[in-house]
Design an enzyme around this catalytic site. Structure first.
Site, PDB file in Angstrom:
ATOM      1  N   ASN A 188       0.848  -1.185   0.000  1.00 10.87           N
ATOM      2  CA  ASN A 188       0.000   0.000   0.000  1.00 10.87           C
ATOM      3  C   ASN A 188       0.895   1.251   0.000  1.00 10.87           C
ATOM      4  O   ASN A 188       2.084   1.163   0.264  1.00 10.87           O
ATOM      5  CB  ASN A 188      -0.906  -0.033   1.239  1.00 10.87           C
ATOM      6  CG  ASN A 188      -2.153   0.807   1.029  1.00 10.87           C
ATOM      7  OD1 ASN A 188      -2.220   1.617   0.108  1.00 10.87           O
ATOM      8  ND2 ASN A 188      -3.140   0.620   1.882  1.00 10.87           N
ATOM      9  N   ASN A 190       1.579   3.588   1.938  1.00  8.55           N
ATOM     10  CA  ASN A 190       2.346   4.036   3.099  1.00  8.55           C
ATOM     11  C   ASN A 190       3.338   2.989   3.595  1.00  8.55           C
ATOM     12  O   ASN A 190       4.014   3.204   4.594  1.00  8.55           O
ATOM     13  CB  ASN A 190       1.382   4.406   4.235  1.00  8.55           C
ATOM     14  CG  ASN A 190       0.509   3.228   4.643  1.00  8.55           C
ATOM     15  OD1 ASN A 190       0.504   2.194   3.980  1.00  8.55           O
ATOM     16  ND2 ASN A 190      -0.217   3.379   5.728  1.00  8.55           N
ATOM     17  N   LYS A 191       3.447   1.855   2.933  1.00 11.27           N
ATOM     18  CA  LYS A 191       4.299   0.775   3.430  1.00 11.27           C
ATOM     19  C   LYS A 191       5.764   0.996   3.034  1.00 11.27           C
ATOM     20  O   LYS A 191       6.078   1.937   2.324  1.00 11.27           O
ATOM     21  CB  LYS A 191       3.770  -0.576   2.927  1.00 11.27           C
ATOM     22  CG  LYS A 191       2.365  -0.890   3.445  1.00 11.27           C
ATOM     23  CD  LYS A 191       2.323  -1.239   4.917  1.00 11.27           C
ATOM     24  CE  LYS A 191       1.007  -0.997   5.603  1.00 11.27           C
ATOM     25  NZ  LYS A 191      -0.133  -1.765   5.161  1.00 11.27           N
ATOM     26  N   ILE A 192       6.649   0.109   3.474  1.00 11.06           N
ATOM     27  CA  ILE A 192       8.085   0.371   3.310  1.00 11.06           C
ATOM     28  C   ILE A 192       8.480   0.412   1.834  1.00 11.06           C
ATOM     29  O   ILE A 192       9.330   1.196   1.439  1.00 11.06           O
ATOM     30  CB  ILE A 192       8.942  -0.617   4.126  1.00 11.06           C
ATOM     31  CG1 ILE A 192      10.402  -0.164   4.143  1.00 11.06           C
ATOM     32  CG2 ILE A 192       8.805  -2.044   3.627  1.00 11.06           C
ATOM     33  CD1 ILE A 192      11.166  -0.576   5.363  1.00 11.06           C
ATOM     34  N   ILE A 193       7.858  -0.450   1.014  1.00  8.04           N
ATOM     35  CA  ILE A 193       7.874  -0.215  -0.431  1.00  8.04           C
ATOM     36  C   ILE A 193       6.427  -0.258  -0.895  1.00  8.04           C
ATOM     37  O   ILE A 193       5.577  -0.883  -0.256  1.00  8.04           O
ATOM     38  CB  ILE A 193       8.730  -1.232  -1.234  1.00  8.04           C
ATOM     39  CG1 ILE A 193       8.221  -2.647  -1.046  1.00  8.04           C
ATOM     40  CG2 ILE A 193      10.208  -1.106  -0.896  1.00  8.04           C
ATOM     41  CD1 ILE A 193       8.813  -3.643  -2.044  1.00  8.04           C
TER      42      ILE A 193
END
Ligand SMILES: *Cc1c(COP(=O)(O)O)cnc(C)c1O
Length: 378
Positions: A188, A190-193
């Site tokens: 998603n 906002n995730k780390i990738i």
């Protein structure tokens, strides 16, 4: 007004458009193609241990299919960590099953092994053995997997590991997402990738991966016409979106380093502020990607609270957010059984997630530092 500093915003690596352009040039504008296969291979290589990965439209979709493949049906019970994002628990309801929530332990903020064992024994005594255990690696912090896996094996209940926040984290050197019968990843925004939106189901056999792909592409039987003997889903990842994923995989290790550096920045910042604890690994077996850095503010020791700090950040257009509100306190799950004490509740009361993006500049950090120091008067 100064520019907004986000909690966690997308951070492109540079080659994402190259993969998308290839998809256009070869007309793979579909939920299959070279980027889908390439992204899956990249993830399998990164996770190791002969994993087989199926990329999907969302982490939530991956959780839903994992539950179905664990045989979860209407009226079954599924154990779930209480302190998490609602997407960990909602797919239980999609199956018509009932969640049983478990408190956190204070070191990793994840599922408390003691409460887990107590819950399993009590549910069995009440006549219903839970069908699966959903354990989460909150904010990238690995859960106490050795103990949790041992309990799951003792009672022969499959683990679904929600590693949506923990790509790049390891426990005893093993990648988060590879401990359970299934692992769930999210890409998603906002995730780390990120792939803008997307997810993956980490499997351990080709058979499980094939079944996941089958279910996620409308469960079409092998026939010239459309023939169906199962209920299917439209959950496969698009080849365009997977192109973003391939570009992001090239920089994943950098992103983990940068997030961990943000965590170090907060450790340094709060070092001399008595009563504020930065969420950190309890010991060296745990390696967090520190997707989000978080703190606990002790109101008694500081004379301040997390809400005051949140408002102070907001005044300078800096985003921060209270920790996940535990699921057993959510109105929608008010009737679900719950096991444990008040650890997750206390974390929710006093915890705050801080800007943690891999793309924060030195000036951003200066602004963050200024707000913290002025709020705590240090
Ligand atoms: C983001 C997230 C999910 C859901 O992933 P999506 O790709 O947004 O559907 C599930 N669980 C946790 C813990 C998450 O943070």
């Amino acid at each position: 007004m100064s520019e907004k500093i986000w909690l966690s915003s997308p951070h492109m690596g540079g080659n994402e458009l190259k993969y998308i352009n290839e998809a256009f040039e070869e007309n793979w504008v579909a939920p299959l193609g070279p980027n889908v296969n390439g992204f899956e291979e990249d993830l399998e290589k990164f996770l190791g241990r002969n994993t087989k990965v199926a990329v999907l439209s969302a982490g939530t979709a991956a959780l839903h299919l994992a539950l179905i493949e664990c045989g979860v049906q209407h009226g079954d019970e599924v154990i779930c960590q209480s302190m998490t994002f609602s997407a960990s628990a909602n797919p239980i309801a999609y199956c018509g099953a009932d969640p049983v929530f478990i408190d956190s332990e204070p070191e990793t903020w994840n599922m408390c092994p003691k409460a887990l064992k107590e819950a399993i024994e009590d549910r069995i005594q009440k006549g219903k053995k839970p069908k699966a255990i959903i354990v989460v690696h909150l904010y990238g912090m690995p859960a106490k997997m050795e103990q949790i896996v041992a309990i799951a094996e003792e009672y022969q209940i499959p683990i679904i590991e929600d590693a949506a926040e923990a790509l790049g984290s390891t426990y005893k050197g093993q990648a988060c997402g590879t401990f359970g019968r299934f692992g769930v990843l999210s890409f998603n925004g906002n995730k780390i990738i990120t792939t803008s939106g997307g997810g993956a189901l980490v499997c351990h056999t080709q058979e499980d991966k094939d079944k996941t792909v089958f279910l996620s592409t409308q469960a079409r039987d092998n026939a010239p016409h459309y023939q169906h003997s199962h209920i299917g889903f439209n959950y496969r990842m698009s080849n365009i979106v997977a192109g973003i994923g391939r570009g992001q995989m090239e920089v994943l290790n950098n992103r983990v380093e940068a997030r961990r550096a943000m965590h170090d920045f907060y450790v340094e910042t709060f070092k001399n502020i008595n009563g504020v604890t930065v969420f950190s690994e309890p010991e060296s077996d745990f390696y967090s990607n520190h997707w989000l850095s978080a703190i606990i503010v002790d109101p008694e020791l500081t004379g301040k609270d997390r809400e005051g700090l949140r408002m102070a950040f907001l005044e300078d257009n800096i985003e921060s957010r209270p920790l996940w509100k535990p699921m057993h306190l959510q109105p929608v799950f008010a009737n679900a059984p719950y096991y444990g004490g008040n650890i997750s509740e206390k974390l929710f009361d006093n915890g705050l997630c801080l800007p943690s993006g891999s793309n924060l500049s030195d000036e951003d950090r200066e602004r963050i530092l200024k707000v913290i120091n002025s709020y705590f008067g240090s």
